[in-house]
Design a protein around this motif. Structure first.
Motif, PDB file in Angstrom:
ATOM      1  N   ARG A 237     -49.144  47.495 -35.674  1.00 54.55           N
ATOM      2  CA  ARG A 237     -49.833  46.551 -36.322  1.00 54.55           C
ATOM      3  C   ARG A 237     -48.940  45.197 -36.275  1.00 54.55           C
ATOM      4  O   ARG A 237     -49.254  43.994 -36.149  1.00 54.55           O
ATOM      5  CB  ARG A 237     -50.569  46.956 -37.514  1.00 54.55           C
ATOM      6  CG  ARG A 237     -51.916  47.516 -37.225  1.00 54.55           C
ATOM      7  CD  ARG A 237     -51.988  48.533 -38.494  1.00 54.55           C
ATOM      8  NE  ARG A 237     -52.811  47.841 -39.644  1.00 54.55           N
ATOM      9  CZ  ARG A 237     -52.932  48.376 -40.769  1.00 54.55           C
ATOM     10  NH1 ARG A 237     -52.532  49.509 -40.936  1.00 54.55           N
ATOM     11  NH2 ARG A 237     -53.364  47.608 -41.808  1.00 54.55           N
ATOM     12  N   SER A 238     -47.596  45.335 -36.743  1.00 56.55           N
ATOM     13  CA  SER A 238     -46.716  44.537 -36.970  1.00 56.55           C
ATOM     14  C   SER A 238     -46.313  43.812 -35.573  1.00 56.55           C
ATOM     15  O   SER A 238     -46.124  42.685 -35.557  1.00 56.55           O
ATOM     16  CB  SER A 238     -45.348  44.950 -37.534  1.00 56.55           C
ATOM     17  OG  SER A 238     -45.648  45.922 -38.618  1.00 56.55           O
TER      18      SER A 238
ATOM     19  N   TYR B  34     -54.626  56.915 -36.968  1.00 54.66           N
ATOM     20  CA  TYR B  34     -53.157  56.449 -36.167  1.00 54.66           C
ATOM     21  C   TYR B  34     -52.708  55.159 -36.689  1.00 54.66           C
ATOM     22  O   TYR B  34     -51.577  55.069 -37.073  1.00 54.66           O
ATOM     23  CB  TYR B  34     -53.677  56.208 -34.629  1.00 54.66           C
ATOM     24  CG  TYR B  34     -52.297  55.730 -34.163  1.00 54.66           C
ATOM     25  CD1 TYR B  34     -51.300  56.261 -33.806  1.00 54.66           C
ATOM     26  CD2 TYR B  34     -52.463  54.212 -33.607  1.00 54.66           C
ATOM     27  CE1 TYR B  34     -50.186  55.805 -33.315  1.00 54.66           C
ATOM     28  CE2 TYR B  34     -51.332  53.695 -33.020  1.00 54.66           C
ATOM     29  CZ  TYR B  34     -50.162  54.254 -32.900  1.00 54.66           C
ATOM     30  OH  TYR B  34     -48.960  53.639 -32.320  1.00 54.66           O
TER      31      TYR B  34
ATOM     32  N   LYS C  77     -52.727  54.244 -39.889  1.00 57.91           N
ATOM     33  CA  LYS C  77     -52.218  54.130 -40.930  1.00 57.91           C
ATOM     34  C   LYS C  77     -50.909  54.821 -40.806  1.00 57.91           C
ATOM     35  O   LYS C  77     -50.138  55.207 -41.878  1.00 57.91           O
ATOM     36  CB  LYS C  77     -53.122  55.123 -41.902  1.00 57.91           C
ATOM     37  CG  LYS C  77     -54.163  54.166 -42.326  1.00 57.91           C
ATOM     38  CD  LYS C  77     -53.885  53.416 -43.488  1.00 57.91           C
ATOM     39  CE  LYS C  77     -55.080  52.512 -44.032  1.00 57.91           C
ATOM     40  NZ  LYS C  77     -54.626  51.466 -44.927  1.00 57.91           N
ATOM     41  N   THR C  78     -50.399  55.489 -39.664  1.00 55.05           N
ATOM     42  CA  THR C  78     -49.431  56.380 -39.456  1.00 55.05           C
ATOM     43  C   THR C  78     -48.077  55.259 -39.179  1.00 55.05           C
ATOM     44  O   THR C  78     -48.327  54.016 -39.333  1.00 55.05           O
ATOM     45  CB  THR C  78     -49.138  57.313 -38.205  1.00 55.05           C
ATOM     46  OG1 THR C  78     -49.379  56.539 -37.158  1.00 55.05           O
ATOM     47  CG2 THR C  78     -50.330  58.285 -38.455  1.00 55.05           C
ATOM     48  N   GLN C  79     -46.849  55.878 -39.371  1.00 57.84           N
ATOM     49  CA  GLN C  79     -45.827  54.965 -39.212  1.00 57.84           C
ATOM     50  C   GLN C  79     -45.693  54.179 -38.025  1.00 57.84           C
ATOM     51  O   GLN C  79     -45.622  53.029 -37.886  1.00 57.84           O
ATOM     52  CB  GLN C  79     -44.381  55.812 -39.319  1.00 57.84           C
ATOM     53  CG  GLN C  79     -44.085  56.378 -40.466  1.00 57.84           C
ATOM     54  CD  GLN C  79     -43.014  57.316 -40.643  1.00 57.84           C
ATOM     55  OE1 GLN C  79     -42.842  58.120 -39.337  1.00 57.84           O
ATOM     56  NE2 GLN C  79     -42.159  57.667 -41.447  1.00 57.84           N
ATOM     57  N   SER C  80     -46.049  55.045 -36.944  1.00 61.85           N
ATOM     58  CA  SER C  80     -46.237  54.163 -35.309  1.00 61.85           C
ATOM     59  C   SER C  80     -47.264  53.283 -35.584  1.00 61.85           C
ATOM     60  O   SER C  80     -47.198  52.125 -34.998  1.00 61.85           O
ATOM     61  CB  SER C  80     -46.268  55.305 -34.492  1.00 61.85           C
ATOM     62  OG  SER C  80     -46.692  54.802 -33.403  1.00 61.85           O
TER      63      SER C  80
ATOM     64  N   ASP D 285     -48.655  41.434 -35.210  1.00 67.41           N
ATOM     65  CA  ASP D 285     -48.768  40.341 -36.236  1.00 67.41           C
ATOM     66  C   ASP D 285     -47.623  39.488 -36.330  1.00 67.41           C
ATOM     67  O   ASP D 285     -47.300  38.148 -36.230  1.00 67.41           O
ATOM     68  CB  ASP D 285     -48.879  40.893 -37.643  1.00 67.41           C
ATOM     69  CG  ASP D 285     -49.761  40.140 -38.611  1.00 67.41           C
ATOM     70  OD1 ASP D 285     -50.174  38.949 -38.018  1.00 67.41           O
ATOM     71  OD2 ASP D 285     -49.432  40.400 -39.800  1.00 67.41           O
TER      72      ASP D 285
ATOM     73  N   LEU E 173     -48.486  51.580 -38.122  1.00 68.65           N
ATOM     74  CA  LEU E 173     -48.069  50.364 -38.903  1.00 68.65           C
ATOM     75  C   LEU E 173     -47.320  49.373 -37.997  1.00 68.65           C
ATOM     76  O   LEU E 173     -47.161  48.212 -38.045  1.00 68.65           O
ATOM     77  CB  LEU E 173     -47.460  50.721 -40.202  1.00 68.65           C
ATOM     78  CG  LEU E 173     -48.113  51.301 -41.243  1.00 68.65           C
ATOM     79  CD1 LEU E 173     -47.458  51.571 -42.659  1.00 68.65           C
ATOM     80  CD2 LEU E 173     -49.323  50.447 -41.637  1.00 68.65           C
ATOM     81  N   LEU E 174     -46.260  50.258 -37.140  1.00 65.33           N
ATOM     82  CA  LEU E 174     -45.431  49.341 -36.520  1.00 65.33           C
ATOM     83  C   LEU E 174     -46.049  48.595 -35.323  1.00 65.33           C
ATOM     84  O   LEU E 174     -45.829  47.470 -34.983  1.00 65.33           O
ATOM     85  CB  LEU E 174     -44.270  50.226 -35.872  1.00 65.33           C
ATOM     86  CG  LEU E 174     -42.981  49.835 -35.368  1.00 65.33           C
ATOM     87  CD1 LEU E 174     -42.176  49.162 -36.235  1.00 65.33           C
ATOM     88  CD2 LEU E 174     -42.163  50.775 -34.617  1.00 65.33           C
TER      89      LEU E 174
END
Lengths: 267, 304
Positions: free
Chosen positions: B168-169, B158, B160-163, B172, B165-166
């Motif tokens: 994690r951003s 999960y 590593k998926t688009q969602s 951060d 990555l979002l």
């Protein structure tokens, strides 16, 4: 000192803007009273002004990170008034003064670009980085001439401020934009890095014919770049020169004008 | 020797079971940087939901999934309180934690302990029934490890998926999520849902291991999960090839080992929670010291 005629609406337009900070308290500051600004499509506008003149507030009002007192804001014919900050981001790209704000430091360069590439679409359970786009990302990074195309698997946190800002600019202009906002984006960089970032700015803005609003403290950049220069003071426009007149303007004239208004404020 | 092997087996079993919760809390605490206290309430929620379902004859694996969903729903409530009503993260967690007490009692129909001996659990039915002979005593460990590793792999995928990555951003740099035209608040709610879902699943597996659910089993879960996350991510930070989720599960096993060793050395059970708090404090303090050092290394004046 011509202020646009109010009849024609620009591609980006701020109309009858009123903004008061801390209304009703002892710290009440009235910044904008009936402020108007229109920017035509594909115009690159540089804004200068002393601290507290309202330059950054205009950007914040456009982006929606600051609530509007009253007035109308439209971008590309769309009324922005009711849209939240993240909804407006679909039309606006913004590069901040702080290089760490325009990217996600923990993710790699590749992951950052993949996220930006997906802007406007839904973020689902597909693989975050589309392998078939990697070559495209590499070719975009080569534009920067910073050697980042060989470091795509490094987290952005390990890049220098200048590299990050260049990357932020690239990322921000990947998706189609109605308005690019540059918020003192070279202010935190050393002279060499800021030259590089400014060159890149010029190249990207021209390549994509972006409607751009750049706030800067660097008078040289304000004169050297952009089609139009605006000087702000205490929430109003005191100087507005277009391309033809701008070429006649030198840093000296601008500095004199700048000092003149700064003296009024006693700083 | 048998005693030692038995102890190790016990440590690994519980380490993996609590590891499921720890990877969930990793999402909220490390990825989103939200200290989520609702975990103390969603852990027994998972246990109570499972007990109620298994007693009603529901398939134990299905009960695990439903427990996860109930936990996720409770986590979304924490998220909604925090994001939409602008209550601080700590208080939102406390509100959900305290309200779960009543919810759990409602699920168990007022009893503090629900037993379901002789009912099918994931450790006795389905694939577990294939483990025969000598393997039978290892079945708890094998199944706990399998569930924990499945959860870990799904989360790795999960993230590593688009969602992902979002998400994690959002932890951060929320401003970056805004510039991508998305609301970082929704990502926080999603992250809290995942974290508490894993916690409830962990509670569900523990209840099935014990064949009973206890509504008081949540006390100290925040401390245990955070300790596992902090111990794991700090100890194995240097190992770049190791995924953070793996590190967190190892942290959970190490933490359990510390507790078991202390008990074997003669620490009375009554002092267990105190010991948990002490280990957590040591982990936090060392985290701050190591974190401080790391920060200084990162700042390179020539690079700005």
């Amino acid at each position: 000192m011509s202020i646009q005629t109010k009849s024609e609406t620009g591609f980006v337009s701020l109309r009858n803007i009123y903004k008061t900070f801390n209304p009703g308290s002892v710290n009440e500051v009235v910044l904008f009273t009936d402020f108007n600004l229109d920017i035509v499509k594909n115009q690159f506008v540089a804004v200068v002004g002393s601290n507290g003149s309202g330059k950054t507030s205009i950007l914040n009002l456009l982006c929606g990170s600051l609530p509007l007192g009253s007035g109308e804001i439209s971008i590309g014919g769309r009324d922005m008034g009711r849209l939240k900050e993240h909804e407006r981001s679909k039309f606006i790209g913004r590069v901040f003064q702080d290089p760490s704000k325009g990217t996600c430091p923990e993710l790699t360069i590749l992951e950052n670009m993949a996220l930006a590439d997906n802007k406007g679409a839904s973020f689902g359970l597909r693989r975050g980085v589309n392998k078939r786009r990697v070559d495209f990302y590499r070719s975009r990074l080569e534009l920067l001439k910073l050697g980042l195309e060989d470091k795509i698997h490094l987290p952005v946190a390990s890049l220098s401020g200048g590299q990050r800002q260049a990357l932020a600019l690239l990322i921000c202009t990947m998706a189609p934009l109605d308005l690019l906002i540059l918020d003192e984006h070279t202010a935190a960089l050393d002279p060499r890095s800021s030259e590089t970032v400014m060159e890149l700015t010029e190249r990207l803005v021209r390549e994509k014919s972006l409607t751009t609003l750049m706030v800067t403290h660097n008078l040289k950049y304000a004169i050297g770049h952009g089609d139009r220069l605006i000087m702000m003071h205490r929430g109003s426009i005191v100087l507005d020169v277009s391309e033809q007149d701008k070429s006649a303007l030198c840093t000296r004239d601008l500095t004199d004008k700048f000092n003149e208004i700064s003296l009024e404020d006693g700083n | 020797m048998d005693i030692i092997i038995g102890l190790i087996r016990n440590v690994l079993e519980e380490g993996f079971i609590y590891g499921i919760m720890a990877v969930g809390v990793y999402i909220t605490y490390r990825v989103l940087e939200l200290p989520d206290l609702s975990v103390d309430g969603t852990f027994p929620l998972g246990a109570c939901v499972t007990a109620a379902l298994i007693r009603a004859g529901v398939n134990p694996w299905l009960a695990c999934v439903i427990a996860f969903m109930c936990g996720a729903a409770a986590g979304s409530v924490t998220g909604l309180l925090h994001v939409k009503l602008r209550i601080t993260d700590l208080l939102s967690g406390i509100l959900v934690m305290i309200s779960m007490w009543s919810v759990n009692l409602a699920i168990t129909r007022g009893s503090a302990v629900v037993q379901f001996y002789n009912e099918d659990t994931i450790f006795t039915s389905g694939p577990a029934a294939l483990l025969k002979g000598d393997l039978r005593i290892w079945r708890f460990l094998i199944l706990a490890a399998v569930v924990c590793i499945i959860v870990k792999l799904l989360l790795d995928f999960y993230l590593k998926t688009q969602s992902g990555l979002l998400l994690r951003s959002a932890g951060d740099n929320p401003q970056y999520v805004i510039s991508l035209g998305k609301d970082p608040g929704s990502m926080k709610i999603l992250g809290l849902a995942i974290g508490n879902g894993c916690t409830a699943l962990s509670g569900s597996v523990l209840a099935q291991q014990a064949q009973s659910a206890n509504i008081q089993s949540g006390t100290g879960m925040v401390v245990m999960a955070l300790a596992a996350v902090i111990i794991g991510t700090n100890l194995f930070r240097k190992l770049r090839f190791m995924k953070a989720t793996t590190a967190v599960i190892l942290g959970s096993i190490l933490y359990k080992a510390c507790l078991v060793i202390a008990m074997q050395l003669g620490l009375p059970t009554n002092y267990l929670k105190l010991l948990m708090a002490v280990i957590f404090t040591v982990a936090l303090v060392s985290n701050n010291m190591l974190g401080g050092r790391r920060k200084k290394q990162n700042v390179n004046p020539n690079k700005i």
